[in-house]
Design an enzyme around this catalytic site. Structure first.
Site, PDB file in Angstrom:
ATOM      1  CD  GLU A 163       9.548  -2.322  -6.322  1.00  0.00           C
ATOM      2  OE1 GLU A 163       9.633  -1.338  -5.574  1.00  0.00           O
ATOM      3  OE2 GLU A 163       8.627  -2.490  -7.125  1.00  0.00           O
ATOM      4  CB  SER A 205       8.493   6.768 -13.430  1.00  0.00           C
ATOM      5  OG  SER A 205       9.165   7.983 -13.135  1.00  0.00           O
ATOM      6  CG  ASN A 206      12.323   3.502 -16.717  1.00  0.00           C
ATOM      7  OD1 ASN A 206      12.059   2.880 -15.684  1.00  0.00           O
ATOM      8  ND2 ASN A 206      12.610   2.910 -17.856  1.00  0.00           N
ATOM      9  CD  GLU A 207      10.048   9.268 -17.312  1.00  0.00           C
ATOM     10  OE1 GLU A 207       9.490   8.440 -16.554  1.00  0.00           O
ATOM     11  OE2 GLU A 207      10.096   9.123 -18.552  1.00  0.00           O
ATOM     12  N   GLY A 232       0.822  -1.211   0.000  1.00  0.00           N
ATOM     13  CA  GLY A 232       0.000   0.000   0.000  1.00  0.00           C
ATOM     14  C   GLY A 232       0.851   1.255   0.000  1.00  0.00           C
ATOM     15  CE1 TYR A 233       5.552   0.840   0.904  1.00  0.00           C
ATOM     16  CE2 TYR A 233       7.118   1.682  -0.689  1.00  0.00           C
ATOM     17  CZ  TYR A 233       6.855   1.053   0.495  1.00  0.00           C
ATOM     18  OH  TYR A 233       7.900   0.630   1.271  1.00  0.00           O
TER      19      TYR A 233
END
Lengths: 402, 376
Positions: free
Chosen positions: A244, A387-389, A126-127
Site C-alpha cells: 500500500e 499514521s505518519n507517526e 476490514g482492518y
C-alpha cells in the site's frame, strides 16, 4: 549517473499517452477528487484497462500483470495523472490481489483474481476498529470456528467505500489467548452480502460518505475463505501494508496539482495583479515545487533500487510522510488561492433558477467548488495507511536502529 | 535513468574515505584550523597525487575526463571530514572559468598547474555592498593601452590566504548593477597593488579582504568575452553550488549519525535519550531532510549541462532546500546533544558551524527562492 529515460521508455510513454487519449472515458473528464462519483464512474476506466490487460500492471505476468519495470509503472502513473484519470481502486488491485496470489490457494486465485482484474468485483478493507486506529494489532473482532464455518462478531470502522463493495478482506482474532497481540489474527475473505453484515456510512468533514462503520453480527463464513494459515494473518497484513505504501507518494498527481494551482493563482487577482505575482504567495508555491522535486528524485531513487532487486524497504516510509505532507500543503494552498469562493457549501446550493436540469453550480469559478472539501478530505492522508507517526516509528527502528 | 556510480567513482570514493580518515580525525583538524597556516599544503599535494585535482578536466586539458558527478563524489567525502583545502575555489571555480571560456594559452598555463597542485586559486567575486548579486560591482577594470587597471574591494574571499592566483570579477563598462559590462580576470596575487587582509572564518577556513589599488594586468588576463561575463559567472557559480551541496550532504550525514549515536549513549531518567519518542521523531525528520537533500543534489548536479533555465531551476531548488535542511539538521543536532553540543571540544559544533555558513555562500535561501520564483 543520469536522469534521462531510455529510448524504449520514451517510446513506452508515447504508447501509453496515445492509449489514454483514445480510451479514457470522456464523460469522466477531469474528475480529480469529486465526491459525487458513482460506482460506475470508478469502474468505467478499470473495465477498459482490464480489456487491454493493463488493470493490474504490478502483478506477476502469470496472474495477468504486464511485466512492466518499476520505471514503466512510474511512467504509467505519470501519464494517468497528466489527465487526472480516475484510477482503479487500490483495495482489489494493490491490496488483496497481491495477498491472494502470494498466500492464497488455487481455488481462491481462480475465484477472485479475474474479478479484480476486470473491475467486476468491488473490494473493501476490514482492518481498522474503533479505538484501535494505527494500533492495528489491538483489534477485537473475533472469528470462532464452528464446523466448516467461522462465526464473526465485532465492529470495523473507516471501511472505505464499503457501501458499494461485493467482497471484503477482514482481520479477525482467531486465538484470543495468543502470547502477543500480533499473533492469533487471521486474514479472512468475506462476501459482503452475507447475513449479519451491516454497513453504515459515516459522514466526513468534507461532506462526503467515503468511509463506513461495518457491524458484524454472527456472520457465518466458510472456512475456505481463510487466506494462508490460521493465526498468521498479521504476516499477510504487514505484506499488504508495504504494498500500500509504495505509490503512496502521489508525485505525479501533486505535480498536476501544482500546475493547476499556478493556473488558479494566475487568474485570481490581488491588488489588481494576479495572485501568482505576489511574492509571499509565489514563495509558498515555489517551496512546494522544490519539496516535490526532492520527493520525485527520492522516489526515482527508490524505484531504481527496486529495479535492481531491492524490495520496497523502510525508505517507503519517507515517501509516505513527505508525499502526504505535500498533498496536504497543496490542497491548503489551493484553498488559500481561491479566496472567499472557498467558503460556500457547494453541495447544498440549488441550481440556477430557470435553468432546470442544469447541474452547474452557480456560485464562483469552477475551480473553487472543490477546494475546501478537498482540503478537508486530504487531512486523512497523514492518518491512514499507518499514521505518519507510525511511519516515523518504522524509520526509528529500521533505519536509525533506536 | 541511472543512479549508480561508476566503478572509478566508487574507487575514488574509497580512496578519499581513507585519506580523510587518515588526515582528518577531529583532533588533527582542530590543530590545523587553529594553526597560522590554517591548511596543509602536503594534503593538497596528496590530493594532486591521487588525481583528485585533475578529475573534472578533460583529457585534452590535461585532466582525467571526469565531470560534475565526480566533483560531487569528492565534495561529499570532504563534507564528511570537514576538509578545509580549497577544492571549490581552485578546481571548481577557477577550473570552471578556464574550462568553459579560457583560451588555449590560458588553459595551458593554468590547468596543468591546478592538476599538479602547484597553483592554488581563490574566487574574488563578492563585494561589501553587492550581497549575492554578481552584477552589483564597484570593482572596475579600465583599459589602459594594452592592459587593464583594476580598482576595488572584494570581501570574504575564501581561501585567498593560501592562493597564488585570484579569479576576479570587475566592471569594464556600464553602471553599478548593469548585467552587461562585466568581465573576469585571472590575477597573480603577488601583482603590484594587490593588498590582502587575512582572517579565519567561523567554520574553520581562512579568507581575505582583497583590495586592488591600480593593479595592472595584461590583456591576456581576460577570461572569455569582455563585458559579457555574467552568464559565465552564473554557470560557474551554479557548478560551485552543486559541489557545495554535495559537501553539505556529507556534513549533514555525519551530524545526523553523530546525533543518533550520542542519543544511544547519553542517559537521562535511567534510559538512553534515544528511547524517547519525541527525540526519535526529530531524528527521523533530520534523516528525511538529509535524504531529500541528497535527491536535490543529484538533480542539480545532473542538470548542470542542461539549458540555462532548467539548470538554474534545479540549482536554486537544491540551494533553497539544502539551506533549510542545513539549518534544521545543524540546530537539531546541537539541541539533542544538549549542553555538550555547546562545547568547542565536541566535533558536532564544527559541523553545525560549517552547515550554518553553507547557506550564505553563493546566495542564501531567500536569494535562491526569488530566483526560482522568477524562473517559474
Amino acid at each position: 549517473m543520469n536522469l534521462e529515460f531510455t529510448p524504449e521508455e520514451v517510446a513506452f510513454r508515447e504508447e501509453v499517452r496515445n492509449f489514454i487519449e483514445a480510451n479514457y472515458p470522456k464523460h469522466l473528464g477531469d474528475t480529480g477528487l469529486r465526491e459525487d462519483l458513482a460506482r460506475e464512474d470508478f469502474v468505467a476506466w478499470h473495465k477498459v484497462l482490464g480489456e487491454k490487460g493493463w488493470s493490474v500492471p504490478a502483478w506477476p505476468e502469470q496472474y495477468g500483470g504486464t511485466g512492466w519495470t518499476p520505471t514503466q509503472r512510474y511512467i504509467w502513473s505519470e501519464e494517468n495523472a497528466r489527465v487526472n484519470a480516475l484510477m482503479p481502486l487500490p483495495f482489489g488491485v494493490s491490496m488483496v490481489g497481491p495477498v491472494i496470489y502470494t498466500f492464497g490457494n488455487e481455488e481462491q486465485k481462480a475465484q477472485h483474481l479475474p474479478g479484480i482484474r476486470s473491475g467486476e468485483t468491488w473490494w473493501c478493507q476490514g482492518y481498522s476498529e474503533p479505538g484501535a486506529g494505527s494500533d492495528l494489532a489491538s483489534l477485537k473482532t473475533t472469528a470462532v470456528r464452528d464446523g466448516d464455518h467461522y462465526v464473526i462478531n465485532g465492529q470495523k470502522t473507516w471501511t472505505t467505500l464499503a457501501q458499494y463493495a461485493d467482497w471484503g478482506f477482514f482481520l479477525c482474532r482467531t486465538d484470543p489467548d495468543a502470547a502477543k497481540p500480533q499473533e492469533g489474527i487471521s486474514f479472512i475473505l468475506l462476501d459482503m452480502n452475507t447475513p449479519g453484515v451491516e454497513v453504515r456510512p459515516i459522514k466526513l468533514i468534507d461532506g462526503g460518505y467515503e468511509v463506513n462503520e461495518t457491524w458484524l453480527t454472527d456472520v457465518r463464513v466458510p472456512v475456505e475463505n481463510l487466506v494462508g494459515e490460521e493465526n498468521k494473518g498479521w504476516t499477510y497484513a504487514k505484506f499488504l501494508l508495504a504494498h500500500e505504501r509504495s505509490g503512496i507518494a502521489g508525485v505525479a498527481r501533486s505535480k498536476r496539482g501544482v500546475e493547476k494551482l499556478r493556473e488558479i493563482a494566475g487568474s485570481e487577482m490581488l491588488d489588481g495583479e494576479p495572485l501568482m505575482s505576489d511574492l509571499d504567495f509565489a514563495r509558498k508555491v515555489s517551496q512546494l515545487e522544490i519539496d516535490l522535486a526532492a520527493l520525485e528524485i527520492t522516489e526515482l531513487r527508490t524505484l531504481a533500487g527496486e529495479q535492481a532487486g531491492k524490495g520496497p524497504g523502510p525508505e517507503s516510509s519517507i515517501l509516505k510522510i513527505k508525499g502526504t505532507e505535500i498533498q496536504q500543503r497543496l490542497t491548503e494552498l489551493t484553498l488559500e488561492a481561491v479566496g472567499s469562493y472557498g467558503t460556500p457549501l457547494y453541495g447544498n446550493i440549488a441550481n440556477v433558477p430557470g435553468d432546470a436540469g442544469s447541474n452547474q453550480y452557480p456560485i464562483g469559478p469552477d475551480y473553487a467548488q472543490h477546494a475546501a472539501s478537498t482540503y478537508f478530505n486530504m487531512r486523512k492522508t497523514s492518518i491512514y495507511g499507518g499514521s505518519n507517526e507510525i511511519q516515523r516509528n518504522i524509520i526509528t527502528k529500521m533505519i536509525l536502529g533506536l | 535513468m541511472d543512479f549508480n556510480f561508476t566503478e572509478e567513482q566508487d574507487m575514488v570514493r574509497d580512496g578519499l574515505t581513507r585519506m580523510v580518515r587518515e588526515n582528518y580525525d577531529w583532533d588533527t583538524r582542530r590543530g590545523v584550523v587553529a594553526s597560522e597556516a590554517g591548511w596543509r599544503p602536503e594534503v593538497w599535494a596528496q590530493l594532486a597525487e591521487l588525481g583528485i585535482l585533475g578529475m573534472p578536466f578533460s583529457e585534452d586539458d590535461g585532466g582525467f575526463g571526469g565531470g560534475a558527478v565526480d566533483s560531487m563524489v569528492v565534495m561529499e567525502e570532504f563534507g564528511k571530514g570537514l576538509v578545509v583545502e580549497p577544492f571549490v575555489p581552485t578546481v571548481v571555480c577557477a577550473g570552471g572559468f578556464l574550462k568553459h571560456a579560457g583560451t588555449a594559452a590560458q588553459k595551458e598555463e593554468h590547468i596543468g598547474a591546478i592538476v599538479d597542485g602547484s597553483r592554488v586559486f581563490a574566487f574574488a567575486y563578492a563585494e561589501p555592498r553587492g550581497r549575492y548579486d554578481y552584477a552589483n560591482l564597484e570593482t572596475t577594470a579600465k583599459k589602459s593601452g594594452g592592459d587593464y587597471v583594476l580598482n576595488g574591494h572584494k570581501s570574504v574571499v575564501i581561501g585567498a590566504p593560501w592562493a597564488s592566483h585570484l579569479i576576479v570579477t570587475a566592471r569594464t563598462s556600464g553602471e553599478r548593477t548593469d548585467k552587461q559590462g562585466i568581465s573576469v580576470f585571472v590575477v597573480d596575487k603577488s601583482a603590484d597593488g594587490v593588498v590582502t587582509r587575512d582572517y579565519p572564518t567561523v567554520d574553520g577556513r581562512h579568507a581575505s579582504e582583497v583590495y586592488f589599488e591600480n593593479v595592472s594586468v595584461p590583456a591576456e588576463a581576460l577570461i572569455g568575452e569582455e563585458g559579457n561575463a555574467l552568464p559565465l559567472i552564473e554557470r560557474v557559480t551554479d557548478e560551485a553550488i552543486a559541489a557545495q551541496c554535495a559537501e553539505a550532504c556529507g556534513a549533514m550525514k555525519v551530524a545526523h549519525t553523530m546525533t543518533v549515536e550520542y542519543s544511544r549513549q547519553r542517559k537521562q531518567f535511567g534510559v538512553p535519550i534515544g528511547k524517547f519518542q519525541v527525540l526519535q521523531h526529530r531524528m527521523v525528520d533530520m534523516y528525511t531532510e538529509y535524504e531529500q537533500s541528497v535527491s536535490l543534489t543529484y538533480l542539480a548536479t545532473l542538470r548542470l549541462d542542461a539549458d540555462e533555465r532548467t539548470r538554474k531551476l534545479a540549482v536554486s531548488a537544491a540551494k533553497v532546500r539544502l539551506g533549510q535542511a542545513a539549518h534544521h539538521i545543524g540546530q537539531e543536532a546541537i539541541q539533542i546533544h544538549g549542553g555538550m553540543g555547546m562545547t568547542d571540544e565536541l566535533a558536532i559544533g564544527a559541523y553545525f558551524k560549517r552547515l550554518t555558513i553553507f547557506d550564505s555562500e553563493f546566495g542564501n535561501v531567500d536569494h535562491h527562492m526569488k530566483r526560482h520564483i522568477a524562473l517559474s
